[in-house]
Design an enzyme around this catalytic site. Structure first.
Site, short mmCIF file in Angstrom:
data_model
loop_
_atom_site.label_atom_id
_atom_site.label_comp_id
_atom_site.label_asym_id
_atom_site.label_seq_id
_atom_site.Cartn_x
_atom_site.Cartn_y
_atom_site.Cartn_z
N GLY A 36 0.83 -1.20 0.00
CA GLY A 36 0.00 0.00 0.00
C GLY A 36 0.86 1.24 0.00
O GLY A 36 2.00 1.22 -0.48
N SER A 37 0.33 2.31 0.57
CA SER A 37 1.02 3.60 0.49
C SER A 37 2.16 3.70 1.51
O SER A 37 2.17 2.99 2.52
CB SER A 37 0.02 4.73 0.73
OG SER A 37 -0.52 4.60 2.02
N CYS A 62 1.83 0.30 -8.80
CA CYS A 62 3.05 0.82 -8.16
C CYS A 62 4.20 0.89 -9.14
O CYS A 62 5.04 1.78 -9.06
CB CYS A 62 3.41 -0.06 -6.97
SG CYS A 62 3.52 -1.81 -7.38
N THR A 70 0.83 4.69 5.06
CA THR A 70 0.28 3.59 5.85
C THR A 70 1.37 2.60 6.26
O THR A 70 1.36 2.07 7.37
CB THR A 70 -0.83 2.84 5.07
OG1 THR A 70 -1.77 3.81 4.61
CG2 THR A 70 -1.55 1.83 5.92
N GLY A 71 2.33 2.39 5.37
CA GLY A 71 3.44 1.47 5.67
C GLY A 71 4.17 1.89 6.94
O GLY A 71 4.53 1.05 7.78
N GLU A 97 5.62 -3.33 0.97
CA GLU A 97 5.70 -3.04 -0.48
C GLU A 97 4.94 -1.74 -0.69
O GLU A 97 3.71 -1.72 -0.64
CB GLU A 97 5.02 -4.16 -1.29
CG GLU A 97 5.61 -5.54 -1.12
CD GLU A 97 6.96 -5.68 -1.80
OE1 GLU A 97 7.38 -4.77 -2.53
OE2 GLU A 97 7.61 -6.71 -1.56
P1 NAD Z 1 -3.39 2.36 1.55
O1 NAD Z 1 -2.08 2.45 2.21
O2 NAD Z 1 -4.35 3.46 1.74
O3 NAD Z 1 -4.18 1.03 1.99
C1 NAD Z 1 -3.65 -0.25 1.80
C2 NAD Z 1 -4.26 -1.19 2.83
O4 NAD Z 1 -3.87 -0.81 4.14
C3 NAD Z 1 -5.77 -1.25 2.84
O5 NAD Z 1 -6.17 -2.60 3.00
C4 NAD Z 1 -6.13 -0.44 4.07
O6 NAD Z 1 -7.38 -0.79 4.64
C5 NAD Z 1 -5.00 -0.79 5.02
N1 NAD Z 1 -4.74 0.18 6.08
C6 NAD Z 1 -4.92 1.52 6.04
N2 NAD Z 1 -4.52 2.08 7.21
C7 NAD Z 1 -4.08 1.06 8.00
C8 NAD Z 1 -3.52 1.00 9.31
N3 NAD Z 1 -3.31 2.08 10.04
N4 NAD Z 1 -3.17 -0.22 9.80
C9 NAD Z 1 -3.34 -1.34 9.07
N5 NAD Z 1 -3.86 -1.33 7.82
C10 NAD Z 1 -4.22 -0.15 7.28
O7 NAD Z 1 -3.05 2.15 -0.02
P2 NAD Z 1 -4.05 2.12 -1.25
O8 NAD Z 1 -4.55 3.50 -1.52
O9 NAD Z 1 -5.03 1.03 -1.07
O10 NAD Z 1 -3.06 1.69 -2.45
C11 NAD Z 1 -2.32 2.59 -3.23
C12 NAD Z 1 -0.87 2.65 -2.82
O11 NAD Z 1 -0.31 1.34 -2.78
C13 NAD Z 1 0.03 3.42 -3.80
O12 NAD Z 1 0.95 4.24 -3.11
C14 NAD Z 1 0.80 2.31 -4.53
O13 NAD Z 1 2.03 2.71 -5.08
C15 NAD Z 1 0.95 1.32 -3.44
N6 NAD Z 1 1.19 -0.01 -4.02
C16 NAD Z 1 2.42 -0.58 -3.85
C17 NAD Z 1 2.68 -1.80 -4.44
C18 NAD Z 1 4.01 -2.48 -4.27
O14 NAD Z 1 4.08 -3.69 -4.49
N7 NAD Z 1 5.08 -1.80 -3.90
C19 NAD Z 1 1.69 -2.44 -5.19
C20 NAD Z 1 0.46 -1.81 -5.34
C21 NAD Z 1 0.22 -0.60 -4.75
#
Ligand code: NAD
Length: 482
Positions: A229-230, A285, A233-234, A251
């Site tokens: 994810g982002s 991503c 959040t990571g 990731e």
């Molecule tokens: P996001 O970070 O908003 O959410 C991802 C997940 O995290 C969701 O399931 C969400 O419910 C969960 N989440 C949110 N807050 C949390 C918390 N505090 N604790 C635990 N879980 C939580 O990301 P998004 O908007 O769904 O996805 C887009 C982002 O993901 C972009 O930045 C993209 O580059 C990245 N991404 C990375 C890869 C990779 O492999 N590097 C692949 C796809 C997407």
């Protein structure tokens, strides 16, 4: 290969899977189809009690699952691959409704899913005998962790989750999948299929709202969280996991550069790079997000890229000819509208597209947009838009363009394109990213790891390294006499 019809499931109800039971919750939620803006099906909103039940079931299943051999666990995974294949067409249709993917894009995702499903079971954890003499033997081996959790985004909801699930299970862990609240449906169906294959508690899935992720990352019974994810959040997840020292793989976002040298076959390379910049509307991503083109070919490259992009059809999830679908959700659509509003405010030159007018009709569509040589410090160069908008930038000096490509806090992927492969390799090897490519980009395989450097992540998924990420390394000493 024949399709096993007893693995077919109906795609009409969407429930949690806890201990191999399909379970509902009192509170429910639903998402919106990004093409029609119509509400989709009800999905559960899991509570703390659901989390506790799932973690308890995963812990209970762990001893016998982890005691199986890798070959025995791979047999389960191979049957699971058959079960997914039997439902492939339904998954493509579902990805259309839940993610907005036109059939071409849904098939693209299912291609990754099936290749992960078929190839991951062939991987094996290996033991290394580091010392082996008359006195003693020392082996380094990898042992599973316990209960694993996968937290997944909305853009590739099946691929990104299954790339965590399968190595976690193969390594001997049990697994709970938490899909994005924007795309819960396909993961729940996959877990429902899992009930036909795996012992109870081995593979579970919980859908929920934004409160669910933090419940899982805080839970003391969870040994590892693998997150995609982002970046924002990571960082929160890593902080939460620190309280019990859970293992973490991250990731995160990317801002991938592609450096195009002046000796390339322009038509062939433009076709590839344009696809890589715009596939799934830039919501990947590893899309090419900055295109550095040598000044000797800049004008021709840009004009060809505009012409190629114009040929890509826009359409909804029912249109087999569509390349561009809608943006997946209204939140991301809003973010992109804000991003595009900088075109006028910042004076960026558009080679194609531009700020959309007022929204007309249904669907979260954004126009494919190419920004012509914006300043290096503009947000279209420094930030990840996650939409169908990409900058093309001029370069002339090799050392300088490498410096510009590396001038990012992100380091997911980067590529160099040239007929002179030794030159391209020399340049690529100086790029700071988890994946570097020559004459390609977003090239992936289930037995090759992928992940990010810098703020693009920590650790890697897929391949033997991904499998080891689901384990603790262990030093194993044997003295040959007591
Ligand atoms: P996001 O970070 O908003 O959410 C991802 C997940 O995290 C969701 O399931 C969400 O419910 C969960 N989440 C949110 N807050 C949390 C918390 N505090 N604790 C635990 N879980 C939580 O990301 P998004 O908007 O769904 O996805 C887009 C982002 O993901 C972009 O930045 C993209 O580059 C990245 N991404 C990375 C890869 C990779 O492999 N590097 C692949 C796809 C997407």
């Amino acid at each position: 290969m024949s399709i096993k019809t007893d693995y077919k499931i109906p795609f009409t109800t969407f429930l949690n899977v806890i201990n191999n039971e399909l379970t509902d919750t009192d509170t429910k939620r639903h998402t919106i189809c990004p093409s029609t803006e119509e509400p989709l099906w009800d999905a559960p909103v899991s509570t703390e009690e659901d989390v506790n039940r799932a973690v308890s079931a995963a812990k209970a299943a762990y001893p016998s699952w982890s005691r199986l051999s890798q070959d025995e666990r791979a047999d389960y995974l191979n049957k699971f691959a058959d079960a997914i294949e039997a439902n492939q067409e339904d998954f493509i249709e579902l990805l259309g409704k839940e993610v907005g993917k036109p059939p071409q894009a849904g098939s693209f995702e299912m291609f990754f899913v099936m290749s992960l499903a078929r190839e991951t079971p062939k991987l094996r954890l290996k033991e290394e005998k580091v010392i082996d003499d008359a006195d003693r033997t020392a082996i380094v081996r990898h042992v599973p962790l316990g209960v694993g959790v996968g937290i997944v985004p909305w853009n590739f909801p099946l691929t990104l989750g299954i790339g965590k699930l399968l190595p976690a299970l193969l390594a001997g862990n049990t697994f709970i999948w938490k899909p994005s609240p924007f795309a819960p449906y396909s993961a729940l169906k996959l877990a429902e299929l899992g009930t036909k294959i795996f012992p109870p508690g081995v593979f579970q899935a919980l859908s929920g709202d934004e409160g669910l992720g933090p419940l899982l990352t805080a839970h003391p019974g969870v040994a590892k969280v693998s997150f995609t994810g982002s970046v924002e959040t990571g960082k929160k997840i890593m902080t939460a996991c620190a309280t019990t020292l859970k293992r973490v793989t991250l990731e995160l976002g990317g801002n991938d550069a592609a450096i195009i040298c002046d000796d390339v076959d322009i038509d062939a390379v433009v076709a590839k790079v344009t696809f890589l910049a715009f596939v799934h509307c830039g919501q990947i991503c590893m899309n090419v997000k900055r295109i550095y083109v040598h000044q000797n070919i800049y004008d021709k490259f840009l004009a060809t890229m505009v012409a190629v992009t114009k040929q890509f059809k826009t359409g909804d999830h029912t249109d087999p000819e569509a390349f561009f679908g809608p943006i997946q959700n209204s939140m991301q659509y809003g973010k992109l509208q804000d991003f595009y509003s900088h075109i006028g405010k910042s004076g960026w030159k558009t080679a194609l597209g531009g700020e959309p007018g007022p929204k007309e009709g249904k669907g979260f569509y954004m126009p494919a947009t190419i920004i012509d040589d914006p300043p290096d410090d503009s947000s279209i160069v420094t930030a990840e838009p996650f939409g169908p908008i990409v900058p093309v930038l001029r370069w002339s000096d090799e050392e300088d363009v490498i410096k510009r490509a590396n001038a990012s806090n992100l380091g997911l992927g980067a590529s160099v394109w040239s007929k002179d492969v030794p030159r391209a390799r020399r340049m690529a090897e100086q790029l700071e990213a988890g994946s570097i490519w020559v004459n390609t980009h977003f090239e992936l395989a289930p037995n090759v790891p992928f992940g990010g450097h810098k703020e693009s992540g920590l650790g890697m998924d897929w391949g033997e390294i991904g499998l080891q990420g689901w384990c603790n390394p262990q030093a194993y000493w044997v003295k040959h006499s007591s």
